[in-house]
Design an enzyme around this catalytic site. Structure first.
Site, PDB file in Angstrom:
ATOM      1  N   ALA A 245       0.821  -1.210   0.000  1.00 53.26           N
ATOM      2  CA  ALA A 245       0.000   0.000   0.000  1.00 53.26           C
ATOM      3  C   ALA A 245       0.861   1.268   0.000  1.00 53.26           C
ATOM      4  CB  ALA A 245      -0.940  -0.016   1.201  1.00 53.26           C
ATOM      5  N   HIS A 246       0.182   2.419   0.010  1.00 48.04           N
ATOM      6  CA  HIS A 246       0.864   3.702  -0.130  1.00 48.04           C
ATOM      7  C   HIS A 246       1.824   3.996   1.030  1.00 48.04           C
ATOM      8  CE1 HIS A 246      -3.075   4.948   1.882  1.00 48.04           C
ATOM      9  NE2 HIS A 246      -2.158   5.197   2.792  1.00 48.04           N
ATOM     10  N   ASN A 247       2.925   4.658   0.670  1.00 50.01           N
ATOM     11  CA  ASN A 247       3.923   5.154   1.619  1.00 50.01           C
ATOM     12  C   ASN A 247       4.661   4.051   2.377  1.00 50.01           C
ATOM     13  OD1 ASN A 247       1.779   7.678   1.600  1.00 50.01           O
ATOM     14  ND2 ASN A 247       3.914   8.328   1.801  1.00 50.01           N
TER      15      ASN A 247
END
Length: 360
Positions: A245-247
């Site tokens: 997922a993001h980051n």
């Protein structure tokens, strides 16, 4: 190829390669030890496969330095090395032929945007779409039906199998391999809950960065950061069907097995091993050399490195195995408790009868 040629190859990588048997036998190709025929080479790196040594039809086995070999047939030769698994990888490389993902040059059906910079010896397959302002490094191969949106940058010697999607701004280092169906840089799962029960989408303004020597399997999804970058560091290897997922940040030389799911803003250290179907809650971190067993559920950060985690919620393996043993003994403990309760009831009943006798 003769056995002495294979021995010479392995001597480039190992200090000691001991030959037992004939060096002049012809080897036609590799095979699994239980299926091998005359002219095949196989290996034994796991003790459970030693039982096949006596029955195999292979002409050459690569085995560990301590493997006994004197009792086997004269028609079977051995090369004894410190690490037979890695040695066999080098042998496979000798016999494997390169795949043709795309022909040399740019296919007439490819669509190339404006201000695109193509390096030397680039191969671009049929129906590839490359957006404006992309930079493609030397010797990179882009398979059919791959889409690179605007401002994608790749390093040298990258390999895109057919059907890869890279969203805008994705950056790849050198020698990156991406298998079919993978999507890099799709929006992270960011939505702000509202009082009325609805959601407002949070703009995903970051990018994905893939560093050198990374290999990403088929049908992976690695989401762009909300802000900044989702980072896959040098040497990471990712199996098929993994969600990152993001980051997130995945540390150097970490390996992730199939169907693992990693929530947003997770940081995983260097040289970690993540088992299949492991799941991670968001905003946590794992130190270097952490091993996460298959199906484990990681719910909190750890500080101590080089631990093995297991179970749901994931915890150090000794603690988890102890709890698992206790769970297996619950039925026995319940039977003992029932017996004790019955004994107490009988004692209480006896005391009650004695008290009644005194009163009368």
């Amino acid at each position: 190829m003769k056995i002495y040629e294979i021995q010479a190859l392995l001597e480039r990588y190992f200090d000691k390669v001991e030959l037992v048997g004939s060096s002049n036998v012809t080897i036609d190709g590799p095979a699994k030890i239980e299926c091998a025929a005359k002219g095949n080479v196989s290996f034994v790196a796991n003790e459970k496969y030693t039982r096949f040594i006596e029955s195999t039809e292979a002409s050459l086995l690569i085995v560990g330095e301590q493997t006994p070999t004197k009792q086997y047939s004269d028609s079977l030769s051995f090369l004894k090395v410190k690490d037979p698994y890695t040695a066999f990888v080098f042998v496979l490389q000798m016999f494997s032929s390169p795949r043709v993902i795309a022909s040399d040059g740019v296919s007439p059906s490819a669509v190339i945007g404006e201000n695109v910079m193509l390096g030397k010896n680039v191969s671009i397959g049929d129906h590839v779409v490359i957006g404006d302002h992309c930079v493609i490094g030397d010797n990179t191969v882009i398979g059919p039906n791959t889409v690179l949106m605007e401002r994608v940058v790749t390093g040298r010697d990258c390999m895109f199998y057919p059907g890869v999607i890279c969203y805008d701004g994705t950056i790849l280092g050198d020698r990156v391999t991406i298998h079919s169906g993978t999507v890099l840089g799709a929006d992270g799962f960011g939505f702000a809950p509202q009082p009325d029960g609805g959601y407002i989408k949070i703009p995903q303004m970051g990018i994905v960065e893939i560093h050198d020597d990374v290999e990403i399997g088929a049908n992976n999804t690695i989401d762009r950061a909300t802000m900044g970058s989702t980072v896959i560091e040098k040497g990471v290897k990712i199996d098929n069907l993994v969600q990152i997922a993001h980051n997130c940040r995945i540390g150097e030389n970490t390996v992730i097995a199939s169907q693992a799911g990693i929530s947003g803003s997770v940081s995983i250290g260097k040289h970690c091993m993540i088992g299949g179907q492991a799941g991670f809650a968001g905003h946590l971190s794992l130190p270097d050399k952490t091993h996460v067993a298959a199906k484990a559920g990681v719910s909190k950060s750890l500080q101590k490195s080089a631990q093995t985690l297991r179970g749901i919620p994931a915890q150090p393996i000794r603690d988890q195995l102890r709890q698992e043993a206790l769970l297996r003994s619950l039925d026995k403990m319940k039977r003992k408790l029932d017996a004790l309760e019955e004994e107490v009831r009988q004692m209480q009943k006896g005391k009650g009868q004695q008290a009644e006798g005194k009163n009368t």
